[in-house]
Design an enzyme around this catalytic site. Structure first.
Site, PDB file in Angstrom:
ATOM      1  N   HIS A  74       0.839  -1.206   0.000  1.00  0.00           N
ATOM      2  CA  HIS A  74       0.000   0.000   0.000  1.00  0.00           C
ATOM      3  C   HIS A  74       0.867   1.247   0.000  1.00  0.00           C
ATOM      4  CE1 HIS A  74      -3.633   2.330   0.648  1.00  0.00           C
ATOM      5  NE2 HIS A  74      -2.889   3.106   1.403  1.00  0.00           N
ATOM      6  N   SER A 118      -7.928   4.380   8.646  1.00  0.00           N
ATOM      7  CA  SER A 118      -8.573   4.281   7.339  1.00  0.00           C
ATOM      8  C   SER A 118      -7.834   3.274   6.450  1.00  0.00           C
ATOM      9  CB  SER A 118      -8.587   5.687   6.696  1.00  0.00           C
ATOM     10  OG  SER A 118      -8.859   5.621   5.327  1.00  0.00           O
ATOM     11  N   ARG A 125     -14.701  13.288   6.593  1.00  0.00           N
ATOM     12  CA  ARG A 125     -13.380  13.905   6.818  1.00  0.00           C
ATOM     13  C   ARG A 125     -13.023  14.844   5.679  1.00  0.00           C
ATOM     14  NH1 ARG A 125      -9.613   9.117   6.875  1.00  0.00           N
ATOM     15  NH2 ARG A 125      -7.974  10.655   7.148  1.00  0.00           N
ATOM     16  N   LYS A 185      -8.919  -1.197   5.801  1.00  0.00           N
ATOM     17  CA  LYS A 185      -9.157  -1.793   4.475  1.00  0.00           C
ATOM     18  C   LYS A 185      -8.154  -2.905   4.211  1.00  0.00           C
ATOM     19  CE  LYS A 185      -9.084   2.434   2.950  1.00  0.00           C
ATOM     20  NZ  LYS A 185      -9.114   3.748   2.362  1.00  0.00           N
ATOM     21  N   ASP A 238     -15.311   3.072   6.544  1.00  0.00           N
ATOM     22  CA  ASP A 238     -14.297   3.996   6.021  1.00  0.00           C
ATOM     23  C   ASP A 238     -14.886   4.898   4.942  1.00  0.00           C
ATOM     24  OD1 ASP A 238     -11.530   5.001   5.689  1.00  0.00           O
ATOM     25  OD2 ASP A 238     -11.796   4.186   3.684  1.00  0.00           O
TER      26      ASP A 238
HETATM   27  N1  URA Z   1      -5.599   6.965   2.074  1.00  0.00           N
HETATM   28  C1  URA Z   1      -6.643   6.369   2.700  1.00  0.00           C
HETATM   29  O1  URA Z   1      -7.100   5.291   2.320  1.00  0.00           O
HETATM   30  N2  URA Z   1      -7.181   6.988   3.769  1.00  0.00           N
HETATM   31  C2  URA Z   1      -6.721   8.173   4.242  1.00  0.00           C
HETATM   32  O2  URA Z   1      -7.244   8.663   5.223  1.00  0.00           O
HETATM   33  C3  URA Z   1      -5.631   8.795   3.576  1.00  0.00           C
HETATM   34  C4  URA Z   1      -5.067   8.156   2.487  1.00  0.00           C
END
Ligand code: URA
Length: 435
Positions: A82, A183, A168, A187, A161
């Protein structure tokens, strides 16, 4: 339990309990806590922070808000990667096939562009027919047979999320370390990989602008992953200038294909090698020396194995493999505008967030959530930090859709370049490793 008390407790700087955090997340997803109360809680977290334990509870509550992607049917060591988001960041398109060619199983969850940063799914969708909407069965089957498959977030995967991020985004609470960590990790942990390699971007084009903040985010995500029983390692990499030379969806796919054919830019290759070294460390439980990891990566690129994996993945996910074999068939801009330097000197800076925003103005990213991306548009940077420039030299090419207004985006790119008289060193790429 009442949302009011939870908001007040965090507002006053106190630690929330596991039960309080789970209650807030569950009730917000069900709709019994309204947006205004969740927005107040998010602002309280933004201002007062959360410790590692609270952030883990938040991550876990969010993860459990939807489906879990089971990977038990995959034989081999499963890993995901990621990036926290950058400009010109096409690393996953190269790293996924490289790791698969090295024998790892890459079950990857990818996202779309956020703000000025690009997203892997948007890039891959510039290949005609390519889709990340795979059933769980197809996902597992493709990872087993090809070594890599990519899925996108669905409405049933971490719905908390999706709902929290939307709030947000409009309440100035995106750039909070615990909220970003929860966040991302909610995932990533919903897909049950054994290991996760994180690329935490630092600099003007990243969410984390300083090395200190990036280290804190990396440490928090590594700890959350370990507490959840996963193996996690993070590379901190420089995002003070775009990665590689191409920015824009199809242009980045072209650069990824060139890299898989052994002709990629040095910074992208170095980052792929650093991340591969971490993935190999997690899978083999020993630190592979840098030169050995690099040699393994060079080998699967030189013998075409990684490229073949990419072609097979594109085909298995409905994409046109001819576009990968012949990248000139990918969407291509009908007009290219050169941006030239007004003065001689050295490239001192390329304001990276500005480049991402300029690309968005051309149509490479979404200005609103309903904007339609044009895969062909973007930039090719001819000069990067440290390069010598003569007056009149082309700094970058701007690939545009002539039916749009392109002057502001083009000027914004030009303004992002800082040319200095003094000698400037190229930027270091790998800033730290947290594992
Ligand atoms: N990427 C994400 O998935 N969430 C965030 O809050 C910031 C970057």
């Amino acid at each position: 339990m009442r949302a009011y008390e939870i908001i007040k407790k965090k507002r006053d700087g106190n630690k929330l309990s596991d039960q309080e955090i789970r209650f807030a997340v569950d009730a917000f997803v069900k709709g019994t806590i309204p947006d205004y109360q969740m927005a107040a809680l998010l602002m309280a977290v933004f201002l007062k922070g959360m410790d590692e334990q609270e952030t883990f509870w938040l991550t876990d509550a969010m993860r459990l808000s939807g489906d879990q992607v089971e990977l038990k049917g995959i034989s081999g060591f499963t890993v995901d990667k990621h990036s926290t988001g950058g400009v010109g960041d096409k690393t996953s398109l190269v790293l996924g096939p490289v790791l698969a060619a090295l024998g790892l199983r890459v079950a990857k969850l990818s996202g779309r562009g956020l703000g000025h940063t690009g997203g892997t799914i948007d890039k891959l969708e510039s290949i005609e027919g390519f889709s990340c909407n795979l059933s769980s069965e197809d996902f597992v089957r493709n990872v087993n047979s090809i070594g890599v498959a990519i899925i996108g977030q669905t409405p049933t995967l971490v719905p908390a999320d999706k709902k929290i991020y939307a709030l947000r985004d409009v309440t100035a609470t995106v750039d909070s370390i615990p909220l970003i960590a929860a966040s991302i990790m909610s995932k990533k942990l919903a897909v049950q990989n054994k290991a996760l390699v994180l690329d935490v971007k630092v600099g003007s084009g990243a969410f984390m602008k300083t090395l200190g903040d990036a280290r804190e985010l990396a440490r928090m995500m590594v700890k959350i992953g370990k507490q959840a029983g996963r193996q996690v390692s993070a590379v901190l990499s420089n995002m003070d200038e775009p990665l590689g030379r191409m920015i824009g969806n199809a242009l980045e796919v072209k650069e990824a294909i060139e890299t898989l054919r052994g002709k990629g830019p040095a910074d992208l290759i170095a980052l792929v090698k650093a991340l591969a070294q971490e993935a190999l460390l997690l899978s083999e439980n020993r630190r592979i020396p840098q030169d050995e990891a690099a040699k393994r990566v060079d080998r699967v690129i030189a013998n075409g194995a990684a490229f073949d994996v990419f072609v097979a993945m594109v085909k298995a996910q409905g994409g046109d493999p001819a576009m990968v074999e012949h990248p000139e068939r990918l969407p291509t801009a009908t007009k290219v505008i050169p941006v030239t330097s007004d003065r001689a000197g050295h490239v001192e800076r390329i304001e990276c967030e500005e480049v991402g925003l300029a690309a968005m103005m051309l149509g490479a990213g979404r200005e609103t959530k309903d904007s339609i991306i044009n895969p062909a548009v973007g930039f090719r940077l001819m000069k990067k930090v440290g390069d010598i420039v003569a007056a009149g030299d082309v700094l970058a090419e701007v690939h545009v859709d002539p039916s749009r207004e392109n002057e502001r985006g083009t000027q914004r790119l030009k303004d992002a370049y800082r040319i200095s008289e003094k000698l400037v060193k190229a930027l270091p790429l790998i800033l730290d490793i947290v594992s």
